[in-house]
Scaffold this active site. Sequence first.
Site, PDB file in Angstrom:
ATOM      1  N   ALA A   1       0.933  -1.222  -0.099  1.00  0.00           N
ATOM      2  CA  ALA A   1      -0.071  -0.192   0.224  1.00  0.00           C
ATOM      3  C   ALA A   1       1.255   1.566   0.486  1.00  0.00           C
ATOM      4  O   ALA A   1       0.754   2.378  -0.640  1.00  0.00           O
ATOM      5  CB  ALA A   1      -0.791   0.015   1.342  1.00  0.00           C
TER       6      ALA A   1
ATOM      7  N   THR B   1      -4.130   9.433  -0.335  1.00  0.00           N
ATOM      8  CA  THR B   1      -3.071   9.938  -0.189  1.00  0.00           C
ATOM      9  C   THR B   1      -1.666   9.469  -0.526  1.00  0.00           C
ATOM     10  O   THR B   1      -0.301   9.246  -0.053  1.00  0.00           O
ATOM     11  CB  THR B   1      -2.797  10.383   1.642  1.00  0.00           C
ATOM     12  OG1 THR B   1      -2.906   8.468   1.787  1.00  0.00           O
ATOM     13  CG2 THR B   1      -3.752  10.823   2.033  1.00  0.00           C
ATOM     14  N   LYS B   2      -2.198   7.677  -1.513  1.00  0.00           N
ATOM     15  CA  LYS B   2      -0.739   7.723  -1.823  1.00  0.00           C
ATOM     16  C   LYS B   2      -0.635   7.676  -3.104  1.00  0.00           C
ATOM     17  O   LYS B   2      -0.847   9.271  -3.849  1.00  0.00           O
ATOM     18  CB  LYS B   2      -1.356   6.014  -2.086  1.00  0.00           C
ATOM     19  CG  LYS B   2      -2.093   5.088  -1.694  1.00  0.00           C
ATOM     20  CD  LYS B   2      -1.244   4.968  -0.251  1.00  0.00           C
ATOM     21  CE  LYS B   2      -1.644   3.905   1.046  1.00  0.00           C
ATOM     22  NZ  LYS B   2      -2.775   4.486   1.166  1.00  0.00           N
ATOM     23  N   ASN B   3       1.034   7.903  -3.539  1.00  0.00           N
ATOM     24  CA  ASN B   3       1.649   8.558  -4.053  1.00  0.00           C
ATOM     25  C   ASN B   3       0.838   8.139  -6.050  1.00  0.00           C
ATOM     26  O   ASN B   3       0.985   8.818  -6.609  1.00  0.00           O
ATOM     27  CB  ASN B   3       2.676   7.460  -4.712  1.00  0.00           C
ATOM     28  CG  ASN B   3       4.245   7.776  -3.551  1.00  0.00           C
ATOM     29  OD1 ASN B   3       3.656   8.403  -2.365  1.00  0.00           O
ATOM     30  ND2 ASN B   3       4.992   7.240  -3.133  1.00  0.00           N
TER      31      ASN B   3
END
Length: 372
Positions: A154, A180-182
Amino acid sequence: MQVEFYRHSLDDKDVDNVLSVLRSVFLTSGPVGAKFEAKFAAYTGLPHVVALSSCSGAMHLALLALGLRPGDEVITTPMTFIATSTVIMHCGAKPVYVDVEPDTGLLDAAKVAAAVTPRTRGILPVHLYGAMCDMRALAAVAEEHGLFIVEDCAHAIECSRDGVRPGELSAAACYSFYATKNLTCGEGGAIAWHDADKAALSRQLANHGMSKNASGRYHGKYEHWDMVAEGWKYNLDDIRAALLVDQLDRLDGLHARRQEIVARYDAGFAGAPGIVRPRAPGVSAHHLYTLWVDPERRDAILHELKGRGVAVAVNYRAIHTLSFLRDALGHAPGDFPEADRIGRSTITLPLYPKLTDEQIDYVVETVRDVAK
């Protein structure tokens, strides 16, 4: 100055891609999702990708496809998000925690073998903050004891360690495209498999166990579909897939900016009293920037930083101390002392490509002043 905890890096092309889907025939799983799966497989080097609605769904389906059953055990870490454990419990199995390394927060591979029992079926490591676990060591334990490995990636798309990338030494790698992930589409995830049959099974289980999805029912001569297994609703729609397709092409550039930000943070916090920075072995994806501070002062520091305009979070409190998992699994905080210590010490700072150097310097100055 106000520094938000996170801002995405979507651009006008991503928005245009969504509008194209909204003007097309398919809003649910269709050709755009298939295009993303092919591009993501090429990026990760893993041949069979199934795009899904979340990383939680990906891990759940991976465990089911590998035959996890009630009464089985899976070794994992208490320093993670709750989903790493709950997906094991969704299968009727038991998460068995192993403590983490004191300087990284990663699952301590040296302690895993001692946790293996006759009921152990697999290992579910977490690449925390964007840094990889020691996959070579974990793969050796898995081979010795006949266990599968499913990786919780994740936080980790762009990382590597000891010449190994996520998914290379495991049965499956599970990814998150949360807000909010890359790489983000708001809510989303994927499983990457080596095994084509396991990929096909997880795709079927993600669509209620049906023999045909909506795209398959639409094209060509109508054919009746069947329900061939008990399934779930985990498929990713083309609307969200449209946000991922071209964003993936920019991922390495965005990662480079994250590296610059981390270097500036690291230089700013070097030698700062009351602040410890976790070690990140290998090449990190730099999903999160965390600091460890005095646990007795941690919450006061969080509140003071928020009051000075620096948005912060805690990733994570050790999950074996959370009410439901503590009671369900019978754990006490001292059972995994390193994870407990880290969970009581952690502060997560803003880290995203749109941060300016001025904002970074303000965060460093403010954190140093509050922490001392």
